[in-house]
Write an enzyme that holds these catalytic residues in place. Structure first.
Site, PDB file in Angstrom:
ATOM      1  N   CYS A   2      52.758  49.837  34.374  1.00 26.85           N
ATOM      2  CA  CYS A   2      52.914  51.283  34.359  1.00 26.85           C
ATOM      3  C   CYS A   2      51.941  51.896  33.355  1.00 26.85           C
ATOM      4  CB  CYS A   2      54.345  51.655  33.979  1.00 26.85           C
ATOM      5  SG  CYS A   2      55.596  50.927  35.067  1.00 26.85           S
ATOM      6  N   ARG A  27      47.451  52.121  37.475  1.00 25.09           N
ATOM      7  CA  ARG A  27      48.486  51.260  36.909  1.00 25.09           C
ATOM      8  C   ARG A  27      49.829  51.433  37.613  1.00 25.09           C
ATOM      9  NH1 ARG A  27      47.111  48.967  32.032  1.00 25.09           N
ATOM     10  NH2 ARG A  27      49.292  48.591  31.593  1.00 25.09           N
ATOM     11  N   TRP A  75      54.836  51.708  38.422  1.00 25.64           N
ATOM     12  CA  TRP A  75      54.845  50.703  39.488  1.00 25.64           C
ATOM     13  C   TRP A  75      56.187  50.003  39.360  1.00 25.64           C
ATOM     14  CZ3 TRP A  75      49.858  47.759  41.072  1.00 25.64           C
ATOM     15  CH2 TRP A  75      50.083  47.056  42.252  1.00 25.64           C
ATOM     16  N   ASN A 101      56.514  50.696  29.610  1.00 21.14           N
ATOM     17  CA  ASN A 101      55.747  49.745  30.415  1.00 21.14           C
ATOM     18  C   ASN A 101      56.197  48.355  30.007  1.00 21.14           C
ATOM     19  OD1 ASN A 101      53.827  48.382  31.966  1.00 21.14           O
ATOM     20  ND2 ASN A 101      52.259  48.544  30.381  1.00 21.14           N
ATOM     21  N   LYS A 489      32.787  30.633  43.110  1.00 26.19           N
ATOM     22  CA  LYS A 489      32.434  31.642  42.114  1.00 26.19           C
ATOM     23  C   LYS A 489      30.964  31.527  41.725  1.00 26.19           C
ATOM     24  CE  LYS A 489      35.814  34.018  42.092  1.00 26.19           C
ATOM     25  NZ  LYS A 489      35.730  33.741  43.505  1.00 26.19           N
ATOM     26  N   GLU A 492      28.674  32.656  44.675  1.00 26.29           N
ATOM     27  CA  GLU A 492      28.813  34.090  44.957  1.00 26.29           C
ATOM     28  C   GLU A 492      27.954  34.944  44.034  1.00 26.29           C
ATOM     29  OE1 GLU A 492      33.071  35.640  46.449  1.00 26.29           O
ATOM     30  OE2 GLU A 492      33.175  34.481  44.613  1.00 26.29           O
ATOM     31  N   HIS A 508      31.940   8.646  50.159  1.00 28.71           N
ATOM     32  CA  HIS A 508      31.673   8.904  51.570  1.00 28.71           C
ATOM     33  C   HIS A 508      30.535   9.905  51.752  1.00 28.71           C
ATOM     34  CE1 HIS A 508      35.259   6.650  52.808  1.00 28.71           C
ATOM     35  NE2 HIS A 508      35.832   7.182  51.739  1.00 28.71           N
ATOM     36  N   LYS A 614      33.632  43.757  48.902  1.00 25.34           N
ATOM     37  CA  LYS A 614      34.922  43.420  48.309  1.00 25.34           C
ATOM     38  C   LYS A 614      35.969  43.116  49.369  1.00 25.34           C
ATOM     39  CE  LYS A 614      37.789  42.757  45.010  1.00 25.34           C
ATOM     40  NZ  LYS A 614      37.640  41.506  44.248  1.00 25.34           N
TER      41      LYS A 614
END
Length: 619
Positions: A2, A27, A75, A101, A489, A492, A508, A614
């Site tokens: 929050c 938030r 929230w 919060n 990561k 990217e 292998h 995104k």
């Protein structure tokens, strides 16, 4: 998760708080509210369900006036997202108002205690008990500050609080125990907020409250003490960020900010969902009955990219804790075969945005075939949350960097919660086991914070590795998804070719790649006393020895205190000890940081890597 804003000074308080809440709406946007005290010491509150614009309309229809007050954007954790449950919350007399919060873990016990002294509660929240508790102490004729101090001693959990009372004019008291609290220092005016952006247009001089500290704000000064009343000298700093840097919280890139937000993201995803006393997991947004959970004979997981890696880790969690077979599919491949699905199948779809086209297609395919569905998602109201039978929201907050970090760890936490929930529904976990798992989960954010505080060595390691053209990442068992994610990561954001591989598959084929120019990242954690973990560790140690025999350069991610693999590795990255099922959440964080620092060294656009978006909303 929050957002809190407070102001005391000579300006009209309402515009200041509303502007601050706009900058904190990320938030929480289930509801919002504001409490203001006017010159006649009359306290007034406006609250509204839904987004901030609904609160603004409520204030337009019924204006407020005053020079100090507090605001909140929510929230929901405890209690539905309704106007009644919206903050601020007041006591019975209307003298005390609180915004919060965090989570008060012992609020039920406190409510029971207060009900015996004629307190009447009108909301479903844990926050309301704070206002009533302060009221109860004010009855003993102590000061407002003393009443708050006595109150916080009674609270168990994590909490950031801002409190006002008509007993103490032009005063805001702010409290921190866990979630962040920023104090802004102006000329005859002072501010409190959950983050820096709401303060910046008014002042650049701030300090951050530490855990266990209380700030008393008036028009004339700010005073800080610990919970026992001992004076604390805060460390003031001047913020020099431009508006974009303010959004980044002072970090050079969104990705780095989001890596460092992971303790909070993990904590917020767990909040309100698990009892440390009983180990019981509560997942509210479910149109799936306990009986149905018990009757599923198979779980299928569909996701893309990083979310798919989270699903792979979730397979180990679900199979071990709930004893149900699990398949993990690329959502992009799911509907191009003829999957065997029926009404006894549960499909779990995972997506940060909730709008990934392939994942939505997989969800619809499964539903057409009679399967129940569960979404793990970071965006409330997104497509997969609307179309699934149940939802577990990951409270990671907005993730701006294209390369997912905090969303990934939050997804693994959500999967762990679901595995516990399913295990309890199916009777595969004892109460003692559930409590132990809940306790280990509660300790996770602190372990992540410790990891992040010791990250300088990764920047130094990046200086040695950033010119490499290829990387190999190895892991066995539940560490295999970490190897995949570490490699993803790196590729990217740095554009270095990297592959994640099961450690047992080295003979292998991949052994042919190893020479002195190839960095090999090996994840080889262990849970002491766990036989399967010890066996996995020993076998992966043999892989490290194999790599060294072929002159490969080993970067080993190991559990603190490792005495075997550490002696044969070129570089050591230690993580705190944890259970096997939670170790991937810890092990992936240094790999995120290593990829970040390598990419920065190579001059890459960390937040917006080429050719990527995104959210993949088209196939």
């Amino acid at each position: 998760m929050c957002g809190i804003v407070g102001y005391v000074g000579n300006k009209q308080v309402v515009p200041v708080i509303l502007d601050g809440l706009r900058k904190l709406e990320y938030r929480g946007y289930d509801s919002a509210g504001i409490a203001v005290v006017d010159e006649a010491h009359h306290l007034d509150i406006r609250r509204a369900e839904g987004k901030l614009r609904n609160l603004e309309e409520a204030i337009r229809l019924k204006p407020l006036d005053g020079t100090y007050g507090i605001g909140h954007t929510r929230w929901a954790t405890h209690g539905r997202p309704t106007e009644e449950n919206a903050h601020p919350h007041r006591d019975c007399t209307g003298r005390v108002v609180v915004v919060h919060n965090g989570i008060i873990e012992n609020y039920v016990q406190l409510k029971d205690r207060l009900r015996h002294t004629d307190h009447h509660f009108v909301t479903e929240t844990d926050t309301e008990v704070v206002a009533h508790l302060i009221e109860e102490y004010l009855k003993t004729e102590v000061s407002f500050e003393k009443a708050v101090r006595l109150c916080v001693r009674d609270l168990r959990g994590i909490f950031a609080l801002s409190i006002i009372s008509t007993d103490e004019a032009d005063t805001i008291i702010a409290v921190r125990q866990g979630p962040p609290v920023v104090i802004g220092l102006g000329d005859g005016e002072y501010f409190v907020a959950s983050d820096v952006p709401p303060i910046l247009q008014h002042t650049r001089d701030v300090f951050f409250l530490g855990d266990g500290e209380i700030a008393i704000l008036t028009k004339d000064a700010v005073r800080v003490t610990d919970f026992d009343g001992n004076g604390v000298e805060p460390v003031q700093q001047r913020i020099t960020w431009d508006p974009i840097m303010a959004e980044k919280g002072g970090f050079k890139h969104f990705m780095l900010k989001e890596i460092y937000e992971q303790p909070r993201a993990v904590r917020d995803t767990v909040q309100g969902r698990v009892s440390l006393d009983t180990g019981r997991v509560y997942l509210d947004e479910m149109n799936i009955t306990p009986q149905e959970f018990k009757q599923f004979d198979r779980v299928m997981i569909a996701a893309c990219g990083t979310s798919w890696h989270a699903g792979l880790a979730g397979k180990y969690m679900l199979e071990q804790l709930a004893r149900v077979p699990v398949e993990v599919d690329y959502a992009s491949e799911f509907r191009y075969r003829d999957p065997v699905i029926n009404e006894r199948t549960l499909l779990v779809v995972i997506s940060q945005s909730g709008e990934t086209a392939d994942t939505i297609a997989a969800l619809r395919e499964a539903k057409e075939r009679g399967a129940k569905s569960l979404a793990i998602c970071n965006v409330q109201g997104s497509m997969i949350t609307r179309e699934s039978d149940g939802t577990i929201l990951t409270h990671a907050g907005p993730e701006i960097g294209v390369a997912s970090t905090k969303a990934f760890t939050s997804q693994m936490v959500a999967l762990y919660l679901f595995a516990l929930h399913l295990g309890q529904a199916r009777g595969t976990l004892t109460a003692e086991q559930a409590r132990d798992h809940a306790q280990q989960l509660a300790e996770l954010p602190v372990k992540i914070e410790r990891l992040l505080s010791e990250s300088d060595e990764l920047e130094e390691l990046a200086k040695e590795l950033f010119r490499s053209t290829d990387f190999l990442y190895l892991g066995r068992g539940i560490n295999f998804p970490v190897a995949l994610e570490g490699a993803l990561k790196l590729k990217e954001i740095s554009y270095i070719h990297a592959e994640g591989y099961p450690a047992g598959e080295m003979k292998h084929g991949p052994n042919a790649l190893i020479d002195e120019r190839l960095p090999v990242v090996v994840i080889n954690t262990r849970e002491e006393g766990d036989k399967s973990s010890e066996l996995r560790y020993e076998k992966t140690h043999s892989n490290i020895v194999e790599v060294k025999a072929r002159e490969g350069q080993v970067i080993a991610v190991l559990t603190e205190g490792d005495q075997m693999s550490s002696t044969v590795s070129d570089h050591i990255i230690e993580i705190p000890a944890s259970s096997d099922l939670l170790s991937p959440i810890l092990a992936v964080i240094p790999l995120q940081l290593l990829a970040y620092h390598i990419a920065v060294r190579r001059g890459c656009d960390v937040d917006q890597p080429r050719n990527l978006a995104k959210s993949v909303t088209v196939e």
